[in-house]
Motif scaffolding. Sequence first.
Motif, mmCIF file in Angstrom:
data_model
loop_
_atom_site.group_PDB
_atom_site.id
_atom_site.type_symbol
_atom_site.label_atom_id
_atom_site.label_comp_id
_atom_site.label_asym_id
_atom_site.label_seq_id
_atom_site.Cartn_x
_atom_site.Cartn_y
_atom_site.Cartn_z
ATOM 1 N N PRO A 27 0.876 -1.368 -0.168
ATOM 2 C CA PRO A 27 0.111 -0.092 0.089
ATOM 3 C C PRO A 27 0.942 1.319 0.075
ATOM 4 O O PRO A 27 0.516 2.429 -0.613
ATOM 5 N N ASN A 28 1.865 1.245 0.662
ATOM 6 C CA ASN A 28 2.718 2.478 0.784
ATOM 7 C C ASN A 28 3.780 2.790 -0.324
ATOM 8 O O ASN A 28 4.386 3.660 -0.316
ATOM 9 N N ASP A 29 3.689 1.579 -1.034
ATOM 10 C CA ASP A 29 4.897 1.778 -2.390
ATOM 11 C C ASP A 29 4.084 2.709 -3.385
ATOM 12 O O ASP A 29 3.025 3.002 -3.554
ATOM 13 N N TRP A 30 4.949 3.490 -4.341
ATOM 14 C CA TRP A 30 4.660 4.245 -5.174
ATOM 15 C C TRP A 30 4.017 3.249 -6.271
ATOM 16 O O TRP A 30 4.373 2.241 -6.447
ATOM 17 N N MET A 31 2.834 3.798 -6.814
ATOM 18 C CA MET A 31 2.320 2.937 -7.899
ATOM 19 C C MET A 31 1.614 4.004 -8.999
ATOM 20 O O MET A 31 1.230 5.254 -8.483
ATOM 21 N N GLU A 92 -9.722 -0.538 0.712
ATOM 22 C CA GLU A 92 -9.370 0.702 1.680
ATOM 23 C C GLU A 92 -7.882 0.871 1.763
ATOM 24 O O GLU A 92 -7.286 1.951 1.790
ATOM 25 N N THR A 93 -7.094 -0.147 1.444
ATOM 26 C CA THR A 93 -5.498 0.047 1.663
ATOM 27 C C THR A 93 -4.880 0.692 0.467
ATOM 28 O O THR A 93 -4.093 1.281 0.385
ATOM 29 N N LEU A 94 -5.822 0.982 -0.782
ATOM 30 C CA LEU A 94 -5.660 1.798 -1.916
ATOM 31 C C LEU A 94 -6.152 3.167 -1.844
ATOM 32 O O LEU A 94 -5.995 3.976 -2.788
ATOM 33 N N GLY A 95 -6.619 3.526 -0.633
ATOM 34 C CA GLY A 95 -7.156 5.015 -0.354
ATOM 35 C C GLY A 95 -8.589 5.006 -0.777
ATOM 36 O O GLY A 95 -9.071 6.445 -0.718
ATOM 37 N N SER A 148 -0.072 -9.239 -8.529
ATOM 38 C CA SER A 148 1.188 -8.195 -7.775
ATOM 39 C C SER A 148 0.510 -7.345 -6.757
ATOM 40 O O SER A 148 1.726 -6.871 -6.217
ATOM 41 N N TYR A 149 -0.537 -7.093 -6.329
ATOM 42 C CA TYR A 149 -0.878 -6.158 -5.310
ATOM 43 C C TYR A 149 -0.700 -7.146 -3.947
ATOM 44 O O TYR A 149 -1.889 -7.954 -3.818
ATOM 45 N N GLY A 150 0.067 -6.874 -3.047
ATOM 46 C CA GLY A 150 0.165 -7.734 -1.684
ATOM 47 C C GLY A 150 -1.182 -7.961 -1.252
ATOM 48 O O GLY A 150 -1.473 -8.930 -0.756
#
Length: 317
Positions: A27-31, A92-95, A148-150
Amino acid sequence: MNMKPMDLQELEKRFQEKIDKEIKIEPNDWMPDEYRKTLIRQISQHAHSEIVGMLPEGNWITRAPNLRRKAVLLAKVQDEAGHGLYLYSSVETLGADREATIDDLHSGKAKYSSIFNYPAVTWADIGTIGWLVDGAAIMNQVALCRCSYGPYARGMVKICKEESFHQRQGFESLVTLCNGTPTQKAMAQDAMNRFWWPSLMMFGPSDDESPNSAQSMKWKIKRFSNDELRQSFVDATVPQAEILGLTIPDPNLKWNEETGHYDFSPINWDEFWQVVKGNGPCNKERIEARTKAKEEGMWVREAAMAYAEKRALKKTA
Ligand code: BYC
């Protein structure tokens, strides 16, 4: 974000390199914005499917033929609620805002799986949903465990374990019906006739009509194409239908020695798009049920919020 084009290009390059090396995105990585948007779209629609998917089966809990079947169905429907909740948390982890996501379902802006717009009219439909619908869902979702998204990938591991139990309970229920009276067997065949094609439609449009696939495959959100998964499902399911002694409602279904797969008839894509656009047999009923549930549960949420605020105030005091 105020960023120079080169910076963005470099970030995108590094992002893709991570994906190519099978490093999970957290979630906190740049994407890239589009990656985030695609995931919010897919995971929220997946969550909605789990929640709307509770309705056709939930309708049979009070009418299950015995206590064992009732307990199993109750647990299954409860599992689907759990899946929806993990998936909303993952969104929600994606904002994304959970309430806004749910409002999109109720307003018709967000989609959910086409399959849940078909009615469950007999007890055999419940076994068939477990066998075919959960079977199709697993075929698609096992691949999503490697997304790919944890947070999505990890959530899918638990979901798949439960889905595979669901699929087996559906099959077991159909074994009982198919070995029962001729009327019970006919009921199972009738359910098969109605659910076969909608189950194949669950995998989405054919690859050449799937606008999101190419990018999602590059980002390793999707690992297999819609058609590849659909074919794997047909190949896995035909022998199971043979064990049950049920006929798949497709006169062109035939083993192809050359390809090593079953050939099957073209899908009625008009029907699929009609259902996706809101014109299926139960679309209206499903959204009404969800909207009503939200309205009727509002007081619980309000009370919980008031209680949380009161506790927070007490703590600061
Ligand atoms: N129904 O470019 P495409 C369960 C939409 S629940 C409705 O291929 P994508 C269970 C698609 O959204 C399991 N719409 O899209 C619960 C897109 O429209 P938007 C549910 C569909 O995303 C209770 C457009 O068509 N599983 O197991 O690359 C009881 C073009 O498609 C459908 C999931 O949600 C459909 N069938 O691929 C029992 C799995 N198919 O969004 C069981 C997660 C396509 O651009 N989702 N559309 O407006 C996925 O894997 C992918 O999203 C899909 C579609 C393979 C479904």
